[in-house]
Design a protein around this motif. Structure first.
Motif, PDB file in Angstrom:
ATOM      1  N   LEU A 146      -6.473   7.603 -13.327  1.00 50.06           N
ATOM      2  CA  LEU A 146      -7.222   6.587 -12.567  1.00 50.06           C
ATOM      3  C   LEU A 146      -6.919   5.360 -12.532  1.00 50.06           C
ATOM      4  O   LEU A 146      -7.221   4.745 -11.710  1.00 50.06           O
ATOM      5  CB  LEU A 146      -8.597   6.683 -13.616  1.00 50.06           C
ATOM      6  N   LYS A 147      -5.806   4.805 -13.492  1.00 55.08           N
ATOM      7  CA  LYS A 147      -5.477   3.514 -13.443  1.00 55.08           C
ATOM      8  C   LYS A 147      -4.353   3.566 -12.143  1.00 55.08           C
ATOM      9  O   LYS A 147      -4.496   2.385 -11.356  1.00 55.08           O
ATOM     10  CB  LYS A 147      -4.635   3.304 -14.581  1.00 55.08           C
ATOM     11  N   VAL A 148      -3.560   4.532 -11.996  1.00 57.22           N
ATOM     12  CA  VAL A 148      -2.783   4.229 -11.028  1.00 57.22           C
ATOM     13  C   VAL A 148      -3.585   4.497  -9.494  1.00 57.22           C
ATOM     14  O   VAL A 148      -3.172   3.771  -8.562  1.00 57.22           O
ATOM     15  CB  VAL A 148      -1.630   5.680 -10.955  1.00 57.22           C
ATOM     16  N   GLN A 149      -4.501   5.687  -9.700  1.00 55.07           N
ATOM     17  CA  GLN A 149      -5.320   5.564  -8.227  1.00 55.07           C
ATOM     18  C   GLN A 149      -6.001   4.352  -7.902  1.00 55.07           C
ATOM     19  O   GLN A 149      -6.329   3.894  -6.801  1.00 55.07           O
ATOM     20  CB  GLN A 149      -6.281   6.887  -8.671  1.00 55.07           C
ATOM     21  N   ARG A 150      -6.538   3.616  -9.156  1.00 57.64           N
ATOM     22  CA  ARG A 150      -7.146   2.342  -8.622  1.00 57.64           C
ATOM     23  C   ARG A 150      -6.578   1.167  -8.203  1.00 57.64           C
ATOM     24  O   ARG A 150      -6.682   0.612  -7.207  1.00 57.64           O
ATOM     25  CB  ARG A 150      -7.937   1.665 -10.238  1.00 57.64           C
ATOM     26  N   GLU A 151      -5.412   1.224  -8.691  1.00 54.12           N
ATOM     27  CA  GLU A 151      -4.208   0.258  -7.948  1.00 54.12           C
ATOM     28  C   GLU A 151      -4.019   0.629  -6.571  1.00 54.12           C
ATOM     29  O   GLU A 151      -4.060  -0.323  -5.447  1.00 54.12           O
ATOM     30  CB  GLU A 151      -2.953   0.166  -8.656  1.00 54.12           C
ATOM     31  N   TYR A 152      -4.054   1.802  -6.154  1.00 55.98           N
ATOM     32  CA  TYR A 152      -3.650   2.216  -4.725  1.00 55.98           C
ATOM     33  C   TYR A 152      -5.033   2.035  -3.842  1.00 55.98           C
ATOM     34  O   TYR A 152      -4.766   1.463  -2.731  1.00 55.98           O
ATOM     35  CB  TYR A 152      -3.370   3.751  -4.804  1.00 55.98           C
ATOM     36  N   PHE A 153      -6.046   2.188  -4.344  1.00 61.21           N
ATOM     37  CA  PHE A 153      -7.271   2.001  -3.626  1.00 61.21           C
ATOM     38  C   PHE A 153      -7.630   0.487  -3.524  1.00 61.21           C
ATOM     39  O   PHE A 153      -7.971   0.196  -2.454  1.00 61.21           O
ATOM     40  CB  PHE A 153      -8.434   2.516  -4.590  1.00 61.21           C
ATOM     41  N   GLY A 154      -7.207  -0.412  -4.599  1.00 60.38           N
ATOM     42  CA  GLY A 154      -7.166  -1.834  -4.233  1.00 60.38           C
ATOM     43  C   GLY A 154      -6.304  -2.141  -3.251  1.00 60.38           C
ATOM     44  O   GLY A 154      -6.671  -3.155  -2.365  1.00 60.38           O
ATOM     45  N   ARG A 155      -5.029  -1.661  -3.420  1.00 60.48           N
ATOM     46  CA  ARG A 155      -4.025  -2.345  -2.444  1.00 60.48           C
ATOM     47  C   ARG A 155      -4.718  -1.752  -0.887  1.00 60.48           C
ATOM     48  O   ARG A 155      -4.338  -2.287  -0.046  1.00 60.48           O
ATOM     49  CB  ARG A 155      -2.766  -1.765  -2.658  1.00 60.48           C
ATOM     50  N   GLU A 210       0.662  -1.174   0.030  1.00 58.07           N
ATOM     51  CA  GLU A 210      -0.111   0.052  -0.126  1.00 58.07           C
ATOM     52  C   GLU A 210       0.811   1.262  -0.222  1.00 58.07           C
ATOM     53  O   GLU A 210       0.657   2.132  -0.614  1.00 58.07           O
ATOM     54  CB  GLU A 210      -0.796   0.205   1.218  1.00 58.07           C
ATOM     55  N   ARG A 211       1.853   1.439   0.940  1.00 59.42           N
ATOM     56  CA  ARG A 211       2.880   2.519   0.955  1.00 59.42           C
ATOM     57  C   ARG A 211       3.520   2.631  -0.480  1.00 59.42           C
ATOM     58  O   ARG A 211       3.884   3.757  -0.996  1.00 59.42           O
ATOM     59  CB  ARG A 211       3.854   2.140   1.974  1.00 59.42           C
ATOM     60  N   GLU A 212       4.057   1.604  -1.287  1.00 63.51           N
ATOM     61  CA  GLU A 212       4.513   1.574  -2.504  1.00 63.51           C
ATOM     62  C   GLU A 212       3.735   2.142  -3.591  1.00 63.51           C
ATOM     63  O   GLU A 212       3.912   3.124  -4.346  1.00 63.51           O
ATOM     64  CB  GLU A 212       5.274   0.202  -2.824  1.00 63.51           C
ATOM     65  N   SER A 213       2.339   1.830  -3.339  1.00 59.92           N
ATOM     66  CA  SER A 213       1.340   2.295  -4.540  1.00 59.92           C
ATOM     67  C   SER A 213       1.107   3.861  -4.076  1.00 59.92           C
ATOM     68  O   SER A 213       0.892   4.734  -4.980  1.00 59.92           O
ATOM     69  CB  SER A 213       0.223   1.517  -4.530  1.00 59.92           C
ATOM     70  N   SER A 214       1.143   4.353  -2.817  1.00 61.80           N
ATOM     71  CA  SER A 214       0.897   5.581  -2.328  1.00 61.80           C
ATOM     72  C   SER A 214       2.068   6.388  -3.222  1.00 61.80           C
ATOM     73  O   SER A 214       1.819   7.478  -3.591  1.00 61.80           O
ATOM     74  CB  SER A 214       0.838   5.852  -1.134  1.00 61.80           C
ATOM     75  N   ALA A 215       3.247   6.055  -2.943  1.00 62.59           N
ATOM     76  CA  ALA A 215       4.443   6.583  -3.467  1.00 62.59           C
ATOM     77  C   ALA A 215       4.606   6.652  -4.953  1.00 62.59           C
ATOM     78  O   ALA A 215       4.747   7.714  -5.491  1.00 62.59           O
ATOM     79  CB  ALA A 215       5.879   5.939  -2.991  1.00 62.59           C
ATOM     80  N   GLN A 227       1.678  -2.260  12.109  1.00 58.41           N
ATOM     81  CA  GLN A 227       1.815  -2.962  11.033  1.00 58.41           C
ATOM     82  C   GLN A 227       2.078  -1.931   9.989  1.00 58.41           C
ATOM     83  O   GLN A 227       3.352  -1.795   9.178  1.00 58.41           O
ATOM     84  CB  GLN A 227       0.253  -3.501  10.539  1.00 58.41           C
ATOM     85  N   LYS A 228       1.712  -0.718  10.291  1.00 62.69           N
ATOM     86  CA  LYS A 228       1.898   0.292   9.044  1.00 62.69           C
ATOM     87  C   LYS A 228       3.166   0.962   9.536  1.00 62.69           C
ATOM     88  O   LYS A 228       4.083   1.169   8.660  1.00 62.69           O
ATOM     89  CB  LYS A 228       0.800   1.653   9.198  1.00 62.69           C
ATOM     90  N   ALA A 229       3.693   1.069  10.808  1.00 59.63           N
ATOM     91  CA  ALA A 229       4.987   1.306  11.031  1.00 59.63           C
ATOM     92  C   ALA A 229       5.914   0.361  10.767  1.00 59.63           C
ATOM     93  O   ALA A 229       7.085   0.823  10.163  1.00 59.63           O
ATOM     94  CB  ALA A 229       5.128   1.524  12.630  1.00 59.63           C
ATOM     95  N   GLY A 230       5.597  -1.111  10.768  1.00 57.55           N
ATOM     96  CA  GLY A 230       6.548  -2.009  10.053  1.00 57.55           C
ATOM     97  C   GLY A 230       6.946  -1.864   8.796  1.00 57.55           C
ATOM     98  O   GLY A 230       7.971  -1.959   8.244  1.00 57.55           O
ATOM     99  N   ALA A 231       5.717  -1.523   8.172  1.00 54.39           N
ATOM    100  CA  ALA A 231       6.015  -1.211   6.802  1.00 54.39           C
ATOM    101  C   ALA A 231       6.928  -0.433   6.302  1.00 54.39           C
ATOM    102  O   ALA A 231       7.601  -0.236   5.344  1.00 54.39           O
ATOM    103  CB  ALA A 231       4.372  -1.256   5.842  1.00 54.39           C
ATOM    104  N   SER A 232       6.409   0.837   7.034  1.00 60.86           N
ATOM    105  CA  SER A 232       7.335   2.044   6.718  1.00 60.86           C
ATOM    106  C   SER A 232       8.824   1.732   7.267  1.00 60.86           C
ATOM    107  O   SER A 232       9.573   2.389   6.464  1.00 60.86           O
ATOM    108  CB  SER A 232       6.635   3.233   7.666  1.00 60.86           C
ATOM    109  N   LEU A 233       9.099   1.276   8.299  1.00 58.84           N
ATOM    110  CA  LEU A 233      10.199   1.018   8.599  1.00 58.84           C
ATOM    111  C   LEU A 233      11.099   0.133   7.610  1.00 58.84           C
ATOM    112  O   LEU A 233      12.149   0.584   7.378  1.00 58.84           O
ATOM    113  CB  LEU A 233      10.477   0.274  10.106  1.00 58.84           C
ATOM    114  N   PHE A 234      10.428  -0.766   7.075  1.00 60.89           N
ATOM    115  CA  PHE A 234      11.052  -1.556   5.912  1.00 60.89           C
ATOM    116  C   PHE A 234      11.541  -0.775   4.961  1.00 60.89           C
ATOM    117  O   PHE A 234      12.616  -0.926   4.227  1.00 60.89           O
ATOM    118  CB  PHE A 234       9.975  -2.543   5.519  1.00 60.89           C
TER     119      PHE A 234
END
Length: 580
Positions: A221-230, A186-191, A299-306
């Motif tokens: 919309l395609k990029v946003q759709r991927e972010y929304f899905g994740r 999710e963080r990757e798709s946000s970036a 969980q969010k912090a763990g993903a961000s720390l990664f």
């Protein structure tokens, strides 16, 4: 825990204050059910219980409850201060690390992605840090205290509650891990989304003029759709934690109520004690509920720390040297320099091939060549944005690879055609937010480049805010010259400073450039011959090789030289026929 030690360690006294607030608040919180039991048992006695005693218990209860809230609010405030201070240090470390990397790493990521990495991921961490101590450690204290109180009332109930807590925490910890990887994605798709938006905003004029708005909207919309899905998938995975918590506590409340009612009916406990058991069960639920929420943040912090760890693990391909540059103007020499942007790919042709020349200290080199000849790449090697694939670049008689980067870049200044200005004061734009430089030096630099009249019109002088887009191209270039004056470098690189100026402004710029280059070594990339009319030497590049190198007067006098051909043709350095 390693991150906590690194960034919370220097704030130990604030952490100690936080611990005191939490211990005190927890202790008072555990007293509240005891007061409630005394009140309920006293009220059950009816007329036998003195009203004054009940009123006193009620007053004490309210006072303790208010004290708990005040202490909790204070702990929240201190925790937020600790969390934000710690993560602001992390932001600074990340920014410093990214600035230390070579250009290869920066070319692979868009500015929008880097903003999301440095700010978005660290914000997720700051939210975690700012609440972790208060909610997790505070919840752990309250949980342990409540369990101890159950043992004081009834050992068997205490054993049952202990088993319940252990089972609940183990179960939640297991399901928590399932949310880490989806959160990272999710963080990757946000970036990726931020990078897409930043690129389109930067090229908005071209998108509109070419009528490509609908195409880019579809891509968005395609990029946003991927972010929304994740995002939704990640949320579903994280929500399993609190769904499991709700189910377990539903069973736990039924068990404690059945136990309390059974013991009261058997005469083993008083009505107040039954209320007390229920209140302590609330104290078991509250910290576990807090832990549940923090596990989702974890969980969010763990993903961000990664992802933050990925950035910190990046290493520059430019090794740090140890030598310092000497004072004064410095000679520059290229010795058989080859360069390729991708030296690992043999199919990619290099940009520079066997480039050799010497520029004496204090002289100006006019650098000419067709587009793609390697002019900009050559200057990037001087400021060591890249290292040569083979050969060496020497400044002041020292190989640039042996120099400390801070020493090199403090002595080499680059002025590009597109001057970057900030929405800040004139002073901050010139000093890059360096508070140690006095206003008098900033004003002197503006006078030196011919901006005295412009400065006189500013209401607040050098403290006047400088809105983006408020300057002409000539004024922006002169401000860039003033920046260089303040830096006082040994070598200056000018990338066609007068390409977008009218003749009158160009004359003012030329005068400022003469003062700027006096006593300094300089390279001037030129597309117009007027720009290098006062250069000491001329270097003509073609297809990454040196076509011509020598004193300007000598080359101008030689009718067979490339430079003389340009002068005869009366064209700029982009003259296709002359430089072909």
């Amino acid at each position: 825990m390693a991150v906590l030690r690194t960034y919370l360690g220097p704030l130990w006294w604030r952490v100690l204050l936080l611990a005191v607030l939490l211990f005190t608040a927890t202790g008072l919180n555990l007293i509240l059910p005891q007061l409630l039991r005394q009140f309920v048992d006293g009220a059950k006695l009816g007329a036998a219980a003195p009203v004054a005693q009940l009123a006193g218990l009620a007053g004490v209860y309210i006072g303790v409850a208010v004290g708990v809230q005040l202490l909790t609010a204070s702990a929240t405030y201190v925790g937020a201060r600790v969390g934000w201070r710690a993560t602001n240090r992390l932001r600074a470390d990340l920014m410093t690390h990214m600035l230390s990397l070579d250009m290869h790493e920066h070319k692979e990521r868009t500015p929008g992605e880097m903003i999301e990495r440095i700010d978005g991921d660290v914000t997720a961490l700051s939210n975690f840090f700012s609440q972790f101590a208060v909610r997790v450690f505070g919840a752990a204290l309250l949980l342990i205290g409540a369990i101890v109180m159950f043992y004081r009332e009834n050992v068997w109930i205490g054993l049952g509650i202990t088993s319940f807590v252990i089972i609940t925490l183990i179960a939640m910890n297991r399901v928590r891990k399932a949310g880490v990887e989806p959160t990272r994605l999710e963080r990757e798709s946000s970036a990726k989304l931020f990078g897409f938006i930043e690129e389109r905003l930067a090229g908005l004029d071209d998108v509109r003029s070419l009528g490509a708005g609908q195409h880019h909207l579809n891509r968005y919309l395609k990029v946003q759709r991927e972010y929304f899905g994740r995002s939704t998938f990640s949320w579903r995975r994280r929500s399993v934690v609190w769904q499991l918590s709700m189910a377990l506590f539903a069973a736990g409340y039924v068990a404690i109520l059945v136990s309390a009612v059974g013991l009261y009916a058997a005469g083993a406990i008083s009505l107040g004690t039954a209320f007390l058991l229920y209140q302590y069960m609330n104290m078991i639920e509250e910290p576990i509920d807090q832990l549940t929420q923090q596990l989702q943040d974890l969980q969010k912090a763990g993903a961000s720390l990664f992802r933050v760890g990925e950035l910190l693990a990046l290493r520059s391909s430019l090794p740090e040297g140890v030598q310092q540059l000497p004072a004064g103007a410095l000679p520059l020499a290229f010795k058989e320099v080859d360069f390729s942007y991708d030296p690992t790919d043999a199919t990619v042709r290099g940009v520079l091939h066997g480039v050799s020349f010497t520029l004496p200290a204090g002289q100006t080199l006019g650098l000419l060549g067709r587009t793609g000849s390697g002019k900009t790449t050559l200057t990037r090697l001087v400021s060591r944005l890249y290292d040569p694939t083979s050969g060496s670049v020497q400044l002041g008689g020292l190989d640039t690879r042996d120099l400390k980067l801070s020493s090199l870049r403090s002595r080499v200044a680059v002025v590009t055609q597109d001057v970057q200005l900030f929405q800040a004061s004139v002073r901050d734009n010139l000093t890059f937010f360096d508070d140690t430089l006095p206003d008098e030096r900033v004003e002197a630099a503006l006078h030196e480049v011919g901006l005295s009249a412009w400065l006189a019109r500013l209401e607040q002088g050098v403290q006047t805010p400088l809105p983006a887009g408020s300057l002409s191209a000539g004024e922006a270039q002169l401000l860039a010259f003033a920046r260089v004056m303040l830096q006082d470098p040994a070598l200056i690189i000018l990338d066609e400073p007068s390409s977008r100026l009218d003749p009158a402004t160009e004359g003012l710029l030329t005068a400022a450039m003469t003062r700027l280059l006096s006593g300094r070594t300089a390279i001037v990339i030129a597309h117009r011959l007027d720009t290098v009319a006062r250069a000491d030497r001329i270097l003509v590049l073609g297809d990454g090789q040196v076509l011509e190198d020598g004193p300007r007067d000598v080359l101008a006098a030689n009718p067979r030289s490339h430079y003389a051909g340009l002068l005869r043709a009366g064209v700029g350095a982009e003259g296709e026929g002359v430089l072909a």
